[in-house]
Scaffold this active site. Structure first.
Site, PDB file in Angstrom:
ATOM      1  CG  ASN A   9      -1.726   1.250   1.369  1.00 10.87           C
ATOM      2  OD1 ASN A   9      -1.784   2.054   0.439  1.00 10.87           O
ATOM      3  ND2 ASN A   9      -2.366   1.428   2.513  1.00 10.87           N
ATOM      4  CE  LYS A  11       0.024   3.128   4.800  1.00 11.29           C
ATOM      5  NZ  LYS A  11       0.123   3.193   6.238  1.00 11.29           N
ATOM      6  CG  HIS A  93      -5.661   2.206   5.305  1.00 12.58           C
ATOM      7  ND1 HIS A  93      -5.126   3.075   6.237  1.00 12.58           N
ATOM      8  CD2 HIS A  93      -4.729   1.241   5.101  1.00 12.58           C
ATOM      9  CE1 HIS A  93      -3.920   2.649   6.567  1.00 12.58           C
ATOM     10  NE2 HIS A  93      -3.646   1.545   5.894  1.00 12.58           N
ATOM     11  CD  GLU A  95      -2.591   5.513   6.784  1.00 14.33           C
ATOM     12  OE1 GLU A  95      -2.574   5.551   5.544  1.00 14.33           O
ATOM     13  OE2 GLU A  95      -1.727   4.879   7.452  1.00 14.33           O
ATOM     14  CD  GLU A 165      -3.461  -2.308   7.228  1.00 15.79           C
ATOM     15  OE1 GLU A 165      -2.413  -2.627   6.656  1.00 15.79           O
ATOM     16  OE2 GLU A 165      -3.991  -1.198   7.091  1.00 15.79           O
ATOM     17  N   GLY A 171       3.134   1.777  10.705  1.00 14.67           N
ATOM     18  CA  GLY A 171       4.170   2.800  10.562  1.00 14.67           C
ATOM     19  C   GLY A 171       4.927   3.078  11.852  1.00 14.67           C
ATOM     20  CB  SER A 211       5.556  -2.746  11.564  1.00 12.05           C
ATOM     21  OG  SER A 211       5.240  -1.411  11.931  1.00 12.05           O
TER      22      SER A 211
END
Ligand code: 13P
Length: 249
Positions: A9, A11, A93, A95, A165, A171, A211
């Site tokens: 991904n 992003k 997602h 985010e 996730e 991250g 990660s």
């Protein structure tokens, strides 16, 4: 035997030229076989060009809107993806949920719109650090999955890829241990069994994300209920991407 699906991904990273260069360089080195799907979810502005150069790598969208067309400035539709031959789209997602305010209802509508167009939704779920520390991860994920799959038939549900996730592992370099990831992915499979049946639960693909790197992917994918990975940072570097999708050697 379920397939495995490993998707980068990207992003909001890379330009169109960098993306084309990357795909041209790695595509022929991806050891694609019928049991492993290797993909990359690119920013929407690159979908068209990247789709033309990818042969072994499956190109995915990172998002889409659920209406067919209309006055929705800045959005991309499912027919637009279909026209480019795109076969996967990440939806929900964390985010998108946290920064852009997407709700479970919107994500459910996106899943339905994609399935109607024979595009595979990669439906993300996962808890915050607070939820994890409170010990209520399963309730949280159950609510996201139940709402995300509302009104979707068993036949369609099998086609969805679920990406688990945990937000605290995205991250941050903090990977959930393979045992933690396996436990939650098994619970997700049970939630799917309770909504649908054993057959759907046996067939649905569940990814872990957070990660994941070439150094830890094998331990994660060795887990019984984990069928793939959704990878951010480590998918942006060519050697590292190849280390992920070719982890079997
Ligand atoms: P990282 O692999 O950078 O932790 O990101 C995970 C992720 O959000 C993939 O969708």
């Amino acid at each position: 035997m379920r397939k495995q699906i490993i998707v980068g991904n990207w992003k909001m990273f890379k330009t169109n030229s960098q993306a084309i260069e990357f795909i041209k360089s790695v595509d022929s080195k991806v050891k694609a076989d019928e049991n492993i799907i290797a993909g990359i979810a690119v920013p929407s502005i690159m979908l068209s060009d990247v789709q033309k150069v990818a042969k072994n790598i499956v190109i995915s969208a990172q998002n889409c809107y659920f209406e067919q067309e209309g006055a929705f400035t800045g959005e991309i539709s499912v027919p637009m993806l279909q026209d480019l031959g795109i076969k996967y789209a990440v939806i929900g997602h964390s985010e998108r949920r946290d920064i852009f305010g997407e709700t479970d209802e919107m994500i459910n509508n996106k899943a339905k719109a994609l399935l109607a167009a024979s595009i595979t939704p990669i439906l993300c779920c996962g808890e915050s650090l607070k939820t994890y520390e409170d010990g209520t991860t399963i309730d949280w994920v159950k609510s996201q999955i139940t709402k995300g799959f509302e009104g979707i038939s068993a036949d369609d549900a099998k086609k969805v890829v679920i990406a688990y996730e945990p937000i605290w592992a995205i991250g941050t370099g903090k990977v959930a241990t393979p045992e933690i990831a396996q436990n939650v992915c098994k619970e997700i499979r049970d939630i799917i069994k309770n909504i649908y049946n054993q057959n759907v639960a046996d067939e649905i693909l569940i990814q872990y994300g957070g990660s994941v790197k070439p150094e830890n992917i094998k331990d994660i994918l060795d887990q019984t209920d984990i069928d793939g990975a959704l990878v951010g940072g480590a998918s942006l570097i060519e050697d590292s991407y190849l280390g992920l999708v070719n982890y079997k050697g």
